[in-house]
Scaffold this motif. Structure first.
Motif, short mmCIF file in Angstrom:
data_model
loop_
_atom_site.label_atom_id
_atom_site.label_comp_id
_atom_site.label_asym_id
_atom_site.label_seq_id
_atom_site.Cartn_x
_atom_site.Cartn_y
_atom_site.Cartn_z
N GLY A 27 6.63 4.04 3.26
CA GLY A 27 7.66 2.90 4.06
C GLY A 27 6.36 2.19 4.56
N LEU A 30 4.91 0.09 1.39
CA LEU A 30 5.61 -1.43 2.22
C LEU A 30 5.45 -2.09 2.68
CD1 LEU A 30 8.85 0.28 0.27
CD2 LEU A 30 6.50 -1.19 -1.01
N ARG A 31 5.19 -1.74 3.75
CA ARG A 31 4.95 -2.55 4.50
C ARG A 31 3.30 -3.17 5.23
NH1 ARG A 31 8.46 0.90 7.36
NH2 ARG A 31 6.74 2.61 7.72
N TYR A 47 15.11 -5.71 0.35
CA TYR A 47 15.92 -4.71 0.27
C TYR A 47 15.57 -4.37 2.27
CZ TYR A 47 15.47 -5.02 -3.94
OH TYR A 47 15.77 -5.13 -5.69
N GLU A 52 18.42 -1.63 2.47
CA GLU A 52 18.38 -0.66 1.84
C GLU A 52 17.08 -0.52 0.61
OE1 GLU A 52 22.12 -0.68 0.14
OE2 GLU A 52 22.69 -2.37 1.42
N LEU A 53 16.88 0.43 -0.39
CA LEU A 53 15.89 1.17 -0.79
C LEU A 53 15.62 -0.02 -1.89
CD1 LEU A 53 17.07 5.05 -1.42
CD2 LEU A 53 15.91 4.35 0.41
N VAL A 54 13.93 0.16 -1.91
CA VAL A 54 13.42 -0.42 -2.76
C VAL A 54 13.87 0.04 -4.09
CG1 VAL A 54 11.16 -1.14 -3.96
CG2 VAL A 54 11.53 -1.42 -1.09
N GLY A 80 8.84 9.63 3.41
CA GLY A 80 9.71 8.84 3.03
C GLY A 80 9.76 8.58 1.60
N PHE A 81 9.82 10.04 0.71
CA PHE A 81 9.97 10.07 -0.63
C PHE A 81 9.64 11.25 -1.55
CE2 PHE A 81 7.52 11.06 -4.52
CZ PHE A 81 8.52 9.94 -5.13
N ARG A 128 9.66 -3.22 14.90
CA ARG A 128 10.13 -3.67 13.16
C ARG A 128 11.17 -3.93 13.11
NH1 ARG A 128 9.49 2.56 10.32
NH2 ARG A 128 11.41 1.72 9.14
N ASP A 130 13.58 -3.96 10.97
CA ASP A 130 14.61 -3.15 9.73
C ASP A 130 15.10 -2.07 11.25
OD1 ASP A 130 12.41 -1.69 10.06
OD2 ASP A 130 12.80 -0.83 7.94
N ARG A 139 21.06 1.36 7.06
CA ARG A 139 19.43 3.02 6.53
C ARG A 139 20.68 3.73 6.67
NH1 ARG A 139 15.68 1.04 10.90
NH2 ARG A 139 14.35 2.80 9.75
P1 AMP Z 1 10.86 4.02 6.01
O1 AMP Z 1 9.05 3.79 7.14
O2 AMP Z 1 10.53 5.90 5.60
O3 AMP Z 1 12.01 4.08 6.76
O4 AMP Z 1 11.05 3.31 4.92
C1 AMP Z 1 11.36 2.18 5.23
C2 AMP Z 1 12.08 1.00 4.75
O5 AMP Z 1 11.42 1.08 3.04
C3 AMP Z 1 13.19 2.01 4.29
O6 AMP Z 1 14.32 1.05 4.83
C4 AMP Z 1 13.37 0.99 2.81
O7 AMP Z 1 13.86 0.17 2.40
C5 AMP Z 1 12.10 1.59 1.61
N1 AMP Z 1 10.80 2.44 1.68
C6 AMP Z 1 10.48 3.14 2.53
N2 AMP Z 1 10.21 4.97 1.13
C7 AMP Z 1 11.14 4.39 0.45
C8 AMP Z 1 11.60 4.98 -1.04
N3 AMP Z 1 10.71 6.02 -1.16
N4 AMP Z 1 12.41 4.73 -1.94
C9 AMP Z 1 12.99 3.10 -1.86
N5 AMP Z 1 12.74 2.37 -0.89
C10 AMP Z 1 12.06 2.94 0.16
#
Ligand code: AMP
Length: 183
Positions: A27, A30-31, A47, A52-54, A80-81, A128, A130, A139
């Motif tokens: 996460g 990606l941010r 996404y 949604e999930l990436v 988060g993975f 954030r 989302d 989510r």
């Molecule tokens: P997080 O900060 O871990 O809550 O992630 C925020 C957003 O990033 C999630 O709602 C997804 O859109 C994306 N994301 C983060 N980690 C993943 C992952 N392992 N697989 C797919 N999407 C992810």
């Protein structure tokens, strides 16, 4: 592991510091990519904003890259993975290539009511995009549909799943995690 808002980021950061290992939060990665408007960031944004999930291929590409950094050689913490069974299988393949295995899968447990109130409170504090109510609901649905099965996958594998109560103060939860890891 744990639903959105379970405290994975906060607790993961403290655990990684404690063990002196890097924490890989997909996460956060990606941010960062979104902030610096890289191609990855632009692809991921729609996404993320929708809750949604990436796609798995994008995530596995990121994970393979960070895991090949020299700093990862002494171990690392994933936050988060994996979020889908396909990601968990991909991780297993990448680890097996280097003859590595997971030491533990920690699952922070928190009730749904508490999650929704934590996440919607966080929206105002951290800004954030989302964390609005509709996206939070989505989510949580995505978590149930796609991420909860990952726990089943690990429960049936040799590493198993260690559940840790994710309620209480940050210090209390951290102490519980460390205790379970040293047990
Ligand atoms: P997080 O900060 O871990 O809550 O992630 C925020 C957003 O990033 C999630 O709602 C997804 O859109 C994306 N994301 C983060 N980690 C993943 C992952 N392992 N697989 C797919 N999407 C992810």
């Amino acid at each position: 592991m744990g639903p959105p808002g379970a405290g994975k980021g906060t607790q993961g950061e403290l655990l990684a510091q404690h063990f002196g290992i890097p924490r890989y939060s997909t996460g956060d990665i990606l941010r960062d990519a979104r902030r610096s408007t890289t191609e990855l960031g632009l692809e991921a944004q729609r996404y993320m904003d929708a809750g949604e999930l990436v796609p798995d291929a994008v995530i596995l590409g990121i994970v393979e890259q960070v895991m090949s950094e020299p700093e990862a050689a002494g171990g690392f913490l994933c936050d988060g993975f994996p979020r889908t069974v396909a990601q968990a299988r991909g991780l297993a393949e990448v680890l097996a290539r280097d003859d590595l295995a997971l030491d533990a899968v920690l699952n922070l447990t928190v009730g749904v009511g508490e999650i929704v109130s934590r996440l919607t409170r966080r929206a105002g504090l951290e800004g954030r995009t989302d964390d609005d109510l509709q996206t939070v609901r989505r989510r949580l649905e995505v978590y149930e549909e796609q991420t909860a099965p990952v726990l089943e996958y690990y429960r049936e594998s040799p590493v198993g799943v260690t559940n840790v109560d994710g309620t209480g103060t940050v210090d209390e939860i951290q102490a519980r995690l460390r205790e379970r890891l040293s047990a």
